[in-house]
Design a protein around this motif. Structure first.
Motif, PDB file in Angstrom:
ATOM      1  N   ALA A  47       0.833  -1.211   0.000  1.00 25.20           N
ATOM      2  CA  ALA A  47       0.000   0.000   0.000  1.00 25.20           C
ATOM      3  C   ALA A  47       0.863   1.253   0.000  1.00 25.20           C
ATOM      4  CB  ALA A  47      -0.924  -0.006   1.211  1.00 25.20           C
ATOM      5  N   GLN A  48       0.209   2.363  -0.238  1.00 24.42           N
ATOM      6  CA  GLN A  48       0.904   3.647  -0.260  1.00 24.42           C
ATOM      7  C   GLN A  48       1.590   3.911   1.079  1.00 24.42           C
ATOM      8  OE1 GLN A  48      -1.560   6.892  -1.433  1.00 24.42           O
ATOM      9  NE2 GLN A  48      -0.006   8.443  -1.167  1.00 24.42           N
ATOM     10  N   GLN A  49       2.862   4.211   1.044  1.00 21.82           N
ATOM     11  CA  GLN A  49       3.701   4.535   2.199  1.00 21.82           C
ATOM     12  C   GLN A  49       3.798   3.398   3.214  1.00 21.82           C
ATOM     13  OE1 GLN A  49       3.598   8.556   3.834  1.00 21.82           O
ATOM     14  NE2 GLN A  49       2.238   9.182   2.162  1.00 21.82           N
ATOM     15  N   VAL A  72       3.030   2.927  -3.737  1.00 23.64           N
ATOM     16  CA  VAL A  72       3.704   4.203  -3.958  1.00 23.64           C
ATOM     17  C   VAL A  72       4.429   4.612  -2.676  1.00 23.64           C
ATOM     18  CG1 VAL A  72       3.382   6.651  -4.489  1.00 23.64           C
ATOM     19  CG2 VAL A  72       2.024   4.923  -5.681  1.00 23.64           C
ATOM     20  N   LEU A  73       5.716   4.944  -2.786  1.00 22.15           N
ATOM     21  CA  LEU A  73       6.552   5.339  -1.648  1.00 22.15           C
ATOM     22  C   LEU A  73       6.578   4.264  -0.561  1.00 22.15           C
ATOM     23  CD1 LEU A  73       5.461   9.084  -1.346  1.00 22.15           C
ATOM     24  CD2 LEU A  73       7.712   8.280  -2.060  1.00 22.15           C
ATOM     25  N   SER A  74       6.428   3.013  -0.952  1.00 24.86           N
ATOM     26  CA  SER A  74       6.227   1.969   0.048  1.00 24.86           C
ATOM     27  C   SER A  74       7.459   1.664   0.895  1.00 24.86           C
ATOM     28  CB  SER A  74       5.718   0.691  -0.622  1.00 24.86           C
ATOM     29  OG  SER A  74       6.532   0.327  -1.703  1.00 24.86           O
ATOM     30  N   SER A  94       9.026   3.735  -4.987  1.00 25.65           N
ATOM     31  CA  SER A  94       8.946   2.796  -3.868  1.00 25.65           C
ATOM     32  C   SER A  94      10.232   2.676  -3.069  1.00 25.65           C
ATOM     33  CB  SER A  94       8.522   1.416  -4.372  1.00 25.65           C
ATOM     34  OG  SER A  94       9.330   0.990  -5.444  1.00 25.65           O
ATOM     35  N   GLY A  95      11.373   2.955  -3.684  1.00 27.80           N
ATOM     36  CA  GLY A  95      12.637   2.927  -2.953  1.00 27.80           C
ATOM     37  C   GLY A  95      13.319   4.277  -2.900  1.00 27.80           C
ATOM     38  N   GLY A 110       9.360   0.083 -10.929  1.00 26.86           N
ATOM     39  CA  GLY A 110       8.492   1.243 -10.783  1.00 26.86           C
ATOM     40  C   GLY A 110       9.126   2.529 -11.271  1.00 26.86           C
ATOM     41  N   LYS A 111       8.286   3.466 -11.645  1.00 26.46           N
ATOM     42  CA  LYS A 111       8.759   4.780 -12.065  1.00 26.46           C
ATOM     43  C   LYS A 111       9.502   5.450 -10.905  1.00 26.46           C
ATOM     44  CE  LYS A 111       7.056   9.188 -13.929  1.00 26.46           C
ATOM     45  NZ  LYS A 111       5.840   9.921 -14.364  1.00 26.46           N
ATOM     46  N   ARG A 112      10.725   5.897 -11.174  1.00 28.49           N
ATOM     47  CA  ARG A 112      11.558   6.585 -10.192  1.00 28.49           C
ATOM     48  C   ARG A 112      11.692   5.772  -8.896  1.00 28.49           C
ATOM     49  NH1 ARG A 112       9.752  12.967 -11.112  1.00 28.49           N
ATOM     50  NH2 ARG A 112      10.449  13.027 -13.294  1.00 28.49           N
ATOM     51  N   SER A 113      11.701   4.472  -9.017  1.00 29.65           N
ATOM     52  CA  SER A 113      11.672   3.613  -7.840  1.00 29.65           C
ATOM     53  C   SER A 113      12.983   3.582  -7.063  1.00 29.65           C
ATOM     54  CB  SER A 113      11.274   2.193  -8.240  1.00 29.65           C
ATOM     55  OG  SER A 113      12.069   1.719  -9.303  1.00 29.65           O
ATOM     56  N   LEU A 114      14.100   4.019  -7.680  1.00 29.67           N
ATOM     57  CA  LEU A 114      15.384   4.078  -6.972  1.00 29.67           C
ATOM     58  C   LEU A 114      15.934   5.498  -6.897  1.00 29.67           C
ATOM     59  CD1 LEU A 114      17.631   0.997  -7.913  1.00 29.67           C
ATOM     60  CD2 LEU A 114      16.948   1.733  -5.629  1.00 29.67           C
TER      61      LEU A 114
END
Length: 421
Positions: A47-49, A72-74, A94-95, A110-114
């Protein structure tokens, strides 16, 4: 749920699928002391965050462990991940701004995940980092990947995923990179693929220049996937063919770059389909007999799924506006935010064996018939607003176990099916 918990130790699996579940938000008397989570096998942050700002360690470093960051932002914002064997960053950002130490396999779908993250080999002898998502290594500040003495590090770049990434190869390390021409590009694009900036490199080798049998640079094949939250068997990993436009590894058809397989008919009678890049399988028809994995943002958007045993929608809006046909024995796992938004049966008549809705808004406005009475709770609404505004006919139980998970949902429980809230 479990927000600001000081310490958790879970022998097998930990599910953090509610909004901000298992998160540390700096509200405690001493916010500098991180929340400690130790896992025995697998941790899901759907889930989100969820899992934001936490510190994760394995109970036993000799046991294979896996972390899924699908929301998102998990796993973002000062999270510290230590010695987890395999990390999947499926959710957007997420990261972001997280630190990964001694993790053997990191997949940034994910988009922009790192973005603004640090990935450090820190004591392990082999580290593999795969960047697939749109601008996966970029979000304000770029990702930094550090390969330390004694380690061999493999970095794979697709599309614009490695744009701005800093790849630091310290003395005594061996760094490998694909595409091979990135080693001399100075950070410039190669054939439309963004390259990282490589610094302090002692031995810079191309992944293509070494024998495939001597590396595990992989397009991973997942086994024993349960509702999209899989258990990966490292012994089953296949070696990756790199140069083909559409990569086929054994019985896996892989679409890695943005829009690579858009509008195509995909799958074989006995194989899987993997859609890794942004809109990589957009408006496609998937005939995968076993599984279809949609990792990239909108990777399988506006597509049609036929005859699959499993459809795994992990990326942001990965299966949005799609439809399914003739998968009465198959299942959907909707893990990314809005991943199965507006999903519907073709002609409104087809059934599915089950749905797992784990991501925020993952099954909003979904219409489905579930007709497998052998399972008790196979329509699972576990993410924040996961099944809002959906219409479900179910012969089995329906579970609503997150904030607003089944808000304004229409449920017809037939033949004794239960509803759990």
């Amino acid at each position: 749920s479990c927000i600001e918990t000081d310490n958790m130790k879970v022998g097998k699996r930990l599910y953090c699928n509610g909004f901000r579940s298992c998160a540390h938000l700096d509200r405690r008397p001493d916010p500098a002391v991180p929340q400690q989570i130790k896992i025995g096998e697998i941790m899901y942050c759907g889930a989100q965050q969820s899992c934001r700002g936490v510190t994760v360690n394995p109970i036993d470093v000799n046991t294979d462990t896996t972390l899924y960051c699908s929301g998102v932002l998990s796993c973002a914002r000062r999270s510290k991940i230590y010695n987890i064997d395999t990390v999947y960053l499926n959710g957007e950002s997420s990261g972001k701004d997280a630190d990964f130490y001694g993790c053997k396999w990191i997949y940034a779908y994910g988009k922009r995940s790192l973005g603004a993250a640090t990935v450090d080999s820190d004591g392990i002898t082999e580290m593999n980092v795969f960047l697939y998502g749109a601008e996966a290594g970029k979000s304000g500040q770029p990702a930094t990947i550090i390969c330390r003495s004694g380690a061999t590090c493999n970095l794979l770049c697709k599309g614009q995923a490695c744009a701005g990434v800093q790849y630091k190869c310290l003395p005594g390390s061996t760094c490998k990179i694909n595409p091979q021409k990135c080693k001399n590009s100075g950070g410039a694009d190669v054939n439309g693929i963004a390259c990282p900036t490589v610094t302090n490199s002692l031995q810079l080798l191309s992944a293509i220049e070494t024998e495939m049998d001597d590396q595990k640079l992989v397009d991973s094949k997942m086994e024993d996937y349960e509702y999209g939250n899989g258990i990966i068997d490292l012994d089953e990993l296949e070696h990756m063919e790199i140069e083909s436009e559409i990569t086929i590894t054994g019985d896996v058809q892989s679409c890695d770059a943005a829009n690579e397989c858009e509008g195509q008919t995909l799958g074989t009678t006995d194989g899987d389909v993997e859609c890794n890049g942004f809109e990589s399988c957009y408006q496609s028809i998937s005939n995968a007999a076993t599984s279809t994995y949609c990792y990239g943002e909108e990777s399988c958007g506006m597509s049609q799924f036929n005859d699959a045993n499993e459809i795994i929608c992990d990326g942001l809006r990965s299966c949005v506006d799609s439809e399914y046909d003739s998968i009465n024995t198959g299942t959907f796992s909707c893990n990314g935010k809005d991943s199965c938004l507006n999903l519907a049966a073709k002609n409104g008549q087809q059934t599915a064996k089950g749905f797992g809705c784990y991501g925020t808004g993952s099954c909003k406005n979904l219409e489905a018939t579930i007709d497998d009475p052998s399972r008790y709770d196979y329509f699972r609404c576990y993410g924040n607003r996961a099944c809002q505004d959906s219409k479900i006919i179910a012969t089995t139980g329906t579970s609503c176990e997150a904030q607003y998970a089944c808000k304004d949902m229409e449920i017809l429980a037939t033949t004794g099916g239960d509803i759990i809230t």
